[in-house]
Design a protein around this motif. Structure first.
Motif, PDB file in Angstrom:
ATOM      1  N   ALA A  84     -20.754   4.839  34.650  1.00 45.03           N
ATOM      2  CA  ALA A  84     -20.912   5.732  35.764  1.00 45.03           C
ATOM      3  C   ALA A  84     -22.616   5.865  36.464  1.00 45.03           C
ATOM      4  O   ALA A  84     -23.166   4.857  36.072  1.00 45.03           O
ATOM      5  CB  ALA A  84     -21.409   6.652  34.407  1.00 45.03           C
ATOM      6  N   LYS A  85     -22.543   6.419  37.793  1.00 48.87           N
ATOM      7  CA  LYS A  85     -24.202   6.430  37.978  1.00 48.87           C
ATOM      8  C   LYS A  85     -24.025   7.716  38.110  1.00 48.87           C
ATOM      9  O   LYS A  85     -24.114   8.512  37.674  1.00 48.87           O
ATOM     10  CB  LYS A  85     -23.777   6.096  39.884  1.00 48.87           C
ATOM     11  CG  LYS A  85     -23.848   4.310  39.455  1.00 48.87           C
ATOM     12  CD  LYS A  85     -24.790   3.607  39.127  1.00 48.87           C
ATOM     13  CE  LYS A  85     -24.476   2.051  39.576  1.00 48.87           C
ATOM     14  NZ  LYS A  85     -25.147   1.210  39.145  1.00 48.87           N
ATOM     15  N   ALA A  86     -25.843   8.364  38.281  1.00 48.54           N
ATOM     16  CA  ALA A  86     -26.379   9.320  38.704  1.00 48.54           C
ATOM     17  C   ALA A  86     -25.660  10.338  39.720  1.00 48.54           C
ATOM     18  O   ALA A  86     -25.521  11.667  39.504  1.00 48.54           O
ATOM     19  CB  ALA A  86     -28.006   9.489  39.091  1.00 48.54           C
ATOM     20  N   GLN A  87     -24.727   9.690  40.930  1.00 47.00           N
ATOM     21  CA  GLN A  87     -24.006  10.370  41.600  1.00 47.00           C
ATOM     22  C   GLN A  87     -22.722  10.972  41.418  1.00 47.00           C
ATOM     23  O   GLN A  87     -21.376  11.560  42.455  1.00 47.00           O
ATOM     24  CB  GLN A  87     -24.531   9.956  43.190  1.00 47.00           C
ATOM     25  CG  GLN A  87     -23.634   8.311  44.027  1.00 47.00           C
ATOM     26  CD  GLN A  87     -25.118   6.915  43.238  1.00 47.00           C
ATOM     27  OE1 GLN A  87     -25.402   7.363  42.231  1.00 47.00           O
ATOM     28  NE2 GLN A  87     -23.723   6.161  42.881  1.00 47.00           N
ATOM     29  N   GLY A  88     -22.298   9.837  40.278  1.00 46.75           N
ATOM     30  CA  GLY A  88     -20.632  10.042  39.851  1.00 46.75           C
ATOM     31  C   GLY A  88     -20.481   8.379  38.935  1.00 46.75           C
ATOM     32  O   GLY A  88     -20.987   7.835  39.014  1.00 46.75           O
TER      33      GLY A  88
END
Length: 120
Positions: A84-88
């Protein structure tokens, strides 16, 4: 105007077979897949099995405050490990995987997770 026969897509109303849905085969994979992930240092948040003909499933994982997921698509025969990353979601690794049964899934899930567990 003369009467025309009606074709009911899916069968005429009220005539459906009231059979109970069978549980997807992958529901029985959960305990072994949870154990495999935990053995690699990940906490399993949830296990989700898709209803339908392809038999996909999803594991949500957590390790040191970072969210991950393992997804198997029975349609594309892909086993994917994402972070999981901030952008998806960002793919870490992916491999082709046919449904050869539980032992094969356990082996390949561990192979995806081993490198990440050693890195942290």
């Amino acid at each position: 105007m003369a009467e025309q026969p009606v074709f009911w897509l899916g069968g005429a109303p009220g005539k459906s077979k009231q059979s109970a849905r069978k549980k997807p085969e992958a529901t029985r994979y959960e305990p072994a897949l949870r154990d495999a992930c935990e053995a690699c240092g990940f906490d399993v948040d949830e296990f989700v099995v898709a209803l339908g003909g392809f038999g996909g499933w999803l594991l949500h994982l957590e390790r040191h405050g970072v969210q991950y997921r393992i997804f198997w698509s029975g349609k594309s025969n892909q086993l994917t490990f994402d972070e999981a990353k901030a952008q998806g979601w960002e793919e870490i690794q992916s491999t082709e995987q046919t449904d050869e049964g539980l032992p094969d899934f356990v082996k390949n899930v561990k192979a995806l997770l081993i490198g990440t567990a050693k890195d942290a």
